[in-house]
Design an enzyme around this catalytic site. Structure first.
Site, PDB file in Angstrom:
ATOM      1  N   THR A  11       0.851  -1.189   0.000  1.00 36.72           N
ATOM      2  CA  THR A  11       0.000   0.000   0.000  1.00 36.72           C
ATOM      3  C   THR A  11       0.891   1.246   0.000  1.00 36.72           C
ATOM      4  OG1 THR A  11      -0.230   0.288   2.405  1.00 36.72           O
ATOM      5  CG2 THR A  11      -1.695  -1.303   1.339  1.00 36.72           C
ATOM      6  N   GLY A  12       0.368   2.321  -0.565  1.00 36.90           N
ATOM      7  CA  GLY A  12       1.147   3.554  -0.634  1.00 36.90           C
ATOM      8  C   GLY A  12       2.388   3.407  -1.487  1.00 36.90           C
ATOM      9  N   GLY A  15       4.587   6.534  -3.078  1.00 39.35           N
ATOM     10  CA  GLY A  15       5.441   7.425  -2.289  1.00 39.35           C
ATOM     11  C   GLY A  15       6.898   7.011  -2.328  1.00 39.35           C
ATOM     12  N   TYR A 153      -1.475  11.801  13.950  1.00 38.92           N
ATOM     13  CA  TYR A 153      -0.497  10.946  13.281  1.00 38.92           C
ATOM     14  C   TYR A 153       0.239  10.080  14.297  1.00 38.92           C
ATOM     15  CZ  TYR A 153       3.395   9.682  10.171  1.00 38.92           C
ATOM     16  OH  TYR A 153       4.323   8.992   9.420  1.00 38.92           O
TER      17      TYR A 153
END
Length: 245
Positions: A11-12, A15, A153
């Site tokens: 995932t991601g 980036g 976060y």
């Protein structure tokens, strides 16, 4: 996809860290499913490089993790079972906690906690049946120490770390390893909003005197996926240049 090659779902992947992890795994013979949310161009370029340079198969998977049901339904329709699951999605934002709206907090929690945990739950039966599987979450140093102006976060990354520790205890007997990598300051777009003076000051705070590289995170991922790391389970490994230790 070739059944002879192991399959990793990342995932991601669009980036900085996700890209390096994808390239490293492709170089180790993995077929890949690359998730992204918005940056399709980046992940398409990554797919082309992997197929051209490493000859591994790649599928691109788009999903907005703030929509849980849509994401899970899309995964069900793809009908695949990964050998490796790398959770790397998410983005930090800087704001004092009292200015974080209820909707923003709910959305961040969904993206960072609810959806990744339900994706993991979806693939666990197959891993348990195979008595094999590797799950890695890319969390953050702030999940270990907390950061002012990044309370949501920090909370999410701390929750991911706890998820790793708890799940590892449940599935270790099934031959599954669940670990987390908690990076410190890494040269990615997450630091793009920092001025050159801010970056210099940050480097001065870090005993190693520099920022980490995405390739260093990818190297640790590759090690955790190797047979040499089969007895490492439920661990949060921080890569931070002795910044916090």
């Amino acid at each position: 996809m070739s059944k002879s090659s192991p399959l990793a779902f990342i995932t991601g992947a669009s980036g900085g860290i996700g890209r390096e992890v994808s390239l490293r795994l492709a170089s180790h013979g993995y077929n890949l499913i690359l998730h992204y949310n918005r940056n399709r161009k980046s992940v398409e370029e990554l797919k082309a490089v992997i197929e051209a340079e490493y000859g591994q198969s790649c599928l691109i998977f788009q999903a907005d993790f703030s929509f849980v049901s849509k994401t899970l339904n899309k995964l069900t329709d793809l009908d695949f079972q990964p050998d490796v699951l790398i959770h790397n999605s998410g983005m930090a934002s800087s704001k004092i906690f009292q200015d974080v709206s209820e909707s923003d907090l709910t959305s961040q929690l969904t993206i960072g906690i609810t959806t990744p945990s339900l994706i993991t739950k979806m693939f666990l039966p197959g891993m348990i049946s195979a008595k094999s599987g590797k799950i890695i979450m890319i969390t953050s140093i702030w999940g270990l120490t907390g950061a002012s102006c990044e309370v949501p976060y920090s909370m999410i990354k701390g929750g991911q770390n706890a998820f790793v520790k708890a799940l590892a205890k449940e599935v270790a007997r099934s031959g599954i390893q669940v670990n987390a990598i908690a990076p410190g300051a890494i040269e990615t777009e997450m630091l793009a909003g920092y001025s050159s003076d801010d970056i210099l000051e940050l480097k001065e705070e870090i005993p190693a005197g520099r920022l980490g590289k995405p390739s260093e995170i990818a190297g640790l991922v590759a090690f955790l996926l190797s047979k040499d790391a089969d007895y490492i389970n439920g661990q949060i490994l921080s890569v931070n240049g002795a910044w916090y230790c």
